[in-house]
Design an enzyme around this catalytic site. Structure first.
Site, PDB file in Angstrom:
ATOM      1  CB  SER A   1      53.837 -26.010 -14.515  1.00 36.21           C
ATOM      2  OG  SER A   1      53.332 -27.091 -15.247  1.00 36.21           O
TER       3      SER A   1
ATOM      4  CG  ASP B   1      48.238 -30.092 -10.607  1.00 34.45           C
ATOM      5  OD1 ASP B   1      47.801 -30.256 -11.758  1.00 34.45           O
ATOM      6  OD2 ASP B   1      49.273 -29.440 -10.363  1.00 34.45           O
TER       7      ASP B   1
ATOM      8  CG  HIS C   1      48.726 -27.180 -13.095  1.00 29.37           C
ATOM      9  ND1 HIS C   1      49.714 -27.869 -12.446  1.00 29.37           N
ATOM     10  CD2 HIS C   1      49.321 -26.598 -14.172  1.00 29.37           C
ATOM     11  CE1 HIS C   1      50.864 -27.725 -13.093  1.00 29.37           C
ATOM     12  NE2 HIS C   1      50.646 -26.944 -14.137  1.00 29.37           N
TER      13      HIS C   1
END
Length: 220
Positions: free
Chosen positions: A116, A170, A201
């Site tokens: 991320s 996601d 995610h």
């Protein structure tokens, strides 16, 4: 005396000559990915894993709450990128790379990895780094400051191995945004390994297996 980010370090044997700097996502810390190390099933050898803790700072999209973050994320339909924050974190990671070199890891035996926000900083730093590194792993993420990238890309890492992986579902960083980053990199001549998994995610067991296989190749 230079100060470095606090980090969790795992050494698989004494006197490591390979280093993997692995950056966590927003609101997490270095503990997030440390448990993954045994599951990577890397060959026996001396590897130092460095899992740094991002600085604590207010994050606009979370109401200004202070948390560990590599850069700020603003709210709204158009999210302005925190360029100063991205570049500040790049400098922090470059300092960690310098320390690994001082501790015996050549740049060509070092991998930058991240999830991320951490993956964004891994791409930001690794693709601009002036020495060739072993590889860049970018999980559930995107290329930050994309409009400035072609002018800033470092010549040394034009052929660096890149592993990008993303979840099909996601909701935090849509797959389309990651695919856009992939397309930009490929249009500029970068060769990357791309994986998609049926997940949100997150990180899944199949992905961990693929990460281990990729690391074994780039560190062989």
């Amino acid at each position: 005396m230079r100060e470095y980010l606090d980090a969790i370090e795992i050494e698989t044997a004494k006197n490591p000559s390979i280093s993997i700097i692995w950056l966590h996502g927003l609101g997490a810390d270095g503990n997030d990915f440390a448990p993954i190390v045994p599951g990577l099933q890397l060959p026996r050898g001396a590897i130092r894993f460095v899992f740094p803790h991002a600085p604590v700072q207010p994050v606009t999209i979370n109401g200004g709450m202070r948390m560990r973050a590599w850069y700020d994320i603003s709210d709204g339909a158009i999210r302005r990128e925190d360029e100063p924050g991205v570049r500040a974190s790049q400098a922090l990671i470059e300092a960690l790379i310098a320390r690994e070199k001082e501790r015996g890891t050549a740049a060509g035996r070092l991998v930058l990895a991240g999830f991320s926000q951490g993956g964004a900083i891994a791409l930001q730093t690794g693709l601009r780094y002036p020495e060739r590194i072993a590889g860049i792993m970018a999980l559930s993420t995107y290329l930050p400051l994309a409009e400035k990238f072609s002018a800033e890309a470092g010549a040394a890492n034009r052929d660096v191995p890149i592993f990008m992986a993303h979840g099909s579902y996601d909701p935090v960083i849509p797959l389309a945004r990651a695919a856009q980053s992939r397309g930009l990199l490929e249009s500029l001549g970068y060769s990357l390994e791309w994986r998609e998994y049926p997940m949100p995610h997150a990180v899944c067991p199949e992905e961990i297996t693929d990460i281990g296989a990729w690391l074994r190749r780039v560190l062989a």
